[in-house]
Write a protein that holds these residues in place. Structure first.
Motif, mmCIF file in Angstrom:
data_model
loop_
_atom_site.group_PDB
_atom_site.id
_atom_site.type_symbol
_atom_site.label_atom_id
_atom_site.label_comp_id
_atom_site.label_asym_id
_atom_site.label_seq_id
_atom_site.Cartn_x
_atom_site.Cartn_y
_atom_site.Cartn_z
ATOM 1 N N LEU A 110 0.840 -1.238 -0.053
ATOM 2 C CA LEU A 110 -0.104 0.013 -0.221
ATOM 3 C C LEU A 110 0.747 1.234 0.024
ATOM 4 C CD1 LEU A 110 -2.891 -0.940 2.763
ATOM 5 C CD2 LEU A 110 -2.598 -1.324 -0.060
ATOM 6 N N PRO A 111 0.433 2.417 -0.498
ATOM 7 C CA PRO A 111 1.199 3.569 -0.736
ATOM 8 C C PRO A 111 1.387 4.522 0.506
ATOM 9 C CG PRO A 111 -0.828 4.009 -1.662
ATOM 10 C CD PRO A 111 -0.836 2.607 -1.391
ATOM 11 N N SER A 112 1.860 3.705 1.472
ATOM 12 C CA SER A 112 2.131 4.573 2.690
ATOM 13 C C SER A 112 3.333 4.092 3.397
ATOM 14 C CB SER A 112 1.115 4.390 3.767
ATOM 15 O OG SER A 112 0.891 3.181 4.259
ATOM 16 N N PRO A 113 4.413 4.832 3.795
ATOM 17 C CA PRO A 113 5.554 4.414 4.539
ATOM 18 C C PRO A 113 5.461 3.234 5.526
ATOM 19 C CG PRO A 113 5.785 6.724 4.139
ATOM 20 C CD PRO A 113 4.377 6.364 3.827
ATOM 21 N N ILE A 114 4.063 3.519 6.323
ATOM 22 C CA ILE A 114 4.066 2.522 7.607
ATOM 23 C C ILE A 114 3.931 1.279 6.837
ATOM 24 C CG2 ILE A 114 2.485 1.983 9.292
ATOM 25 C CD1 ILE A 114 1.928 5.148 9.632
ATOM 26 N N ILE A 142 3.168 -1.275 -6.077
ATOM 27 C CA ILE A 142 2.339 -0.025 -5.525
ATOM 28 C C ILE A 142 0.874 -0.652 -5.730
ATOM 29 C CG2 ILE A 142 1.779 2.269 -5.143
ATOM 30 C CD1 ILE A 142 4.561 1.262 -4.471
ATOM 31 N N ASN A 143 -0.055 -0.629 -4.580
ATOM 32 C CA ASN A 143 -1.530 -1.058 -4.792
ATOM 33 C C ASN A 143 -2.324 0.176 -4.127
ATOM 34 O OD1 ASN A 143 -3.596 -2.587 -5.412
ATOM 35 N ND2 ASN A 143 -3.446 -3.629 -3.495
ATOM 36 N N GLN A 144 -3.306 0.224 -4.782
ATOM 37 C CA GLN A 144 -4.377 1.196 -4.252
ATOM 38 C C GLN A 144 -3.847 2.734 -4.242
ATOM 39 O OE1 GLN A 144 -6.462 -0.002 -0.626
ATOM 40 N NE2 GLN A 144 -6.288 -2.430 -1.195
ATOM 41 N N LEU A 145 -3.249 3.117 -4.938
ATOM 42 C CA LEU A 145 -2.778 4.249 -5.247
ATOM 43 C C LEU A 145 -3.975 5.234 -5.584
ATOM 44 C CD1 LEU A 145 -0.251 6.332 -4.965
ATOM 45 C CD2 LEU A 145 -0.194 6.053 -7.476
ATOM 46 N N GLU A 146 -4.165 6.253 -4.795
ATOM 47 C CA GLU A 146 -5.407 7.163 -5.165
ATOM 48 C C GLU A 146 -5.531 7.749 -6.957
ATOM 49 O OE1 GLU A 146 -8.240 7.502 -3.624
ATOM 50 O OE2 GLU A 146 -7.575 6.669 -1.622
ATOM 51 N N LEU A 147 -6.510 7.660 -7.309
ATOM 52 C CA LEU A 147 -6.560 8.356 -8.847
ATOM 53 C C LEU A 147 -5.845 9.684 -8.580
ATOM 54 C CD1 LEU A 147 -9.857 6.941 -9.851
ATOM 55 C CD2 LEU A 147 -7.704 5.930 -10.517
ATOM 56 N N ASN A 148 -5.053 9.957 -9.727
ATOM 57 C CA ASN A 148 -4.697 11.379 -9.865
ATOM 58 C C ASN A 148 -3.712 11.750 -8.940
ATOM 59 O OD1 ASN A 148 -6.320 11.643 -12.365
ATOM 60 N ND2 ASN A 148 -8.160 11.961 -11.056
ATOM 61 N N LEU A 167 7.915 -1.758 -9.674
ATOM 62 C CA LEU A 167 7.488 -1.853 -10.832
ATOM 63 C C LEU A 167 7.242 -0.260 -11.064
ATOM 64 C CD1 LEU A 167 5.658 -4.942 -11.161
ATOM 65 C CD2 LEU A 167 7.837 -4.597 -11.767
ATOM 66 N N ASN A 168 7.396 0.147 -12.448
ATOM 67 C CA ASN A 168 6.704 1.222 -12.914
ATOM 68 C C ASN A 168 5.089 1.241 -13.153
ATOM 69 O OD1 ASN A 168 9.391 2.841 -13.343
ATOM 70 N ND2 ASN A 168 9.477 1.575 -15.234
ATOM 71 N N ALA A 169 4.665 0.026 -13.318
ATOM 72 C CA ALA A 169 3.271 -0.107 -13.323
ATOM 73 C C ALA A 169 2.614 -0.254 -11.964
ATOM 74 C CB ALA A 169 2.807 -1.503 -14.121
ATOM 75 N N MET A 170 1.521 0.533 -11.757
ATOM 76 C CA MET A 170 1.084 0.428 -10.417
ATOM 77 C C MET A 170 -0.461 0.249 -10.473
ATOM 78 S SD MET A 170 2.411 4.090 -8.983
ATOM 79 C CE MET A 170 4.149 4.256 -9.103
ATOM 80 N N ILE A 171 -1.220 -0.126 -9.351
ATOM 81 C CA ILE A 171 -2.706 -0.442 -9.319
ATOM 82 C C ILE A 171 -3.200 0.747 -8.530
ATOM 83 C CG2 ILE A 171 -4.261 -2.131 -8.508
ATOM 84 C CD1 ILE A 171 -2.171 -4.297 -8.728
ATOM 85 N N ARG A 172 -4.059 1.260 -9.365
ATOM 86 C CA ARG A 172 -4.887 2.370 -8.723
ATOM 87 C C ARG A 172 -6.132 1.761 -7.863
ATOM 88 N NH1 ARG A 172 -2.164 7.313 -9.461
ATOM 89 N NH2 ARG A 172 -0.728 7.305 -11.494
#
Length: 211
Positions: A110-114, A142-148, A167-172
């Motif tokens: 998930l996209p958080s340091p924690i 990276i998973n569940q990155l917020e859109l925009n 990966l450069n590819a991420m899951i939004r």
């Protein structure tokens, strides 16, 4: 040609492991025969497939006994891709076997340091496994990155120190992934509703799989 074995792992629950495993398998199915092996005692992949009452695009089977790479290749000779959905724990023997066996390990975070800090032990485990499985390639997804939105500077700093390529590819964060799970299908089977999500999965496959 022997199958490519892809393990989807994370010691932390809720990182999107099964979401990635199931949709990755659906994308790989378009390239060749694929099977999902659910080695998580919670049976999340099997539950996902059961929601679709047989409509999921890829066979999903459970795997609980001791196995190795040779055993998988012998038991599934007709498959080009084997996707392992692993338990959310490094203490499980199945996770260790998956790392010993796989060609590629994908680690959704998930996209958080924690959340990333909670995965640091996995980085150490992978370095140890590479002593006996040196050909294994591991990547963070990276998973569940917020859109925009973009990764925070703090997240980027932690990633840079992690020691595993990102990966450069991420899951939004998309409703399509939740809808696919509820309907027991993949994002590929949702038509226009899943188009953007399917494009993300395609980008992951194209980045990690040999042409």
């Amino acid at each position: 040609m022997s199958a490519n074995i892809i393990a989807v792992i994370n010691q932390k629950g809720g990182a999107g492991k099964t979401t990635l495993a199931m949709n990755l398998a659906a994308g790989l199915t378009q390239r060749g025969n694929t099977v999902v092996l659910d080695i998580d005692p919670q049976g999340s992949a099997r539950q996902w497939a059961s929601m679709g009452k047989g409509n999921f695009s890829t066979p999903v089977e459970s795997m609980s006994e001791t196995w190795d790479a040779q055993g998988l290749h012998q038991h599934y000779p007709a498959f080009r891709y084997i996707v392992l959905d692993c338990p959310p724990s490094l203490e499980k023997q199945a996770t260790h076997q998956a790392l010993q066996t796989c060609d590629i390990a994908l680690i959704p975070v998930l996209p958080s340091p924690i959340d990333l800090w909670a995965t640091l032990q996995l980085s150490q485990e992978i370095e140890e496994i590479k002593k006996t499985n040196p050909a294994m390639r591991a990547y963070l997804v990276i998973n569940q990155l917020e859109l925009n939105s973009a990764l925070s500077a703090a997240m980027q700093d932690v990633l840079a120190d992690f020691g595993i390529p990102v990966l450069n590819a991420m899951i939004r964060r998309r409703a399509a992934y939740r809808s696919a799970a509820l309907e027991g299908v993949s994002v590929y089977q949702l038509g226009k509703r899943g188009m953007r999500a399917a494009e993300e999965i395609e980008a992951i496959i194209n980045e990690v799989m040999p042409s």
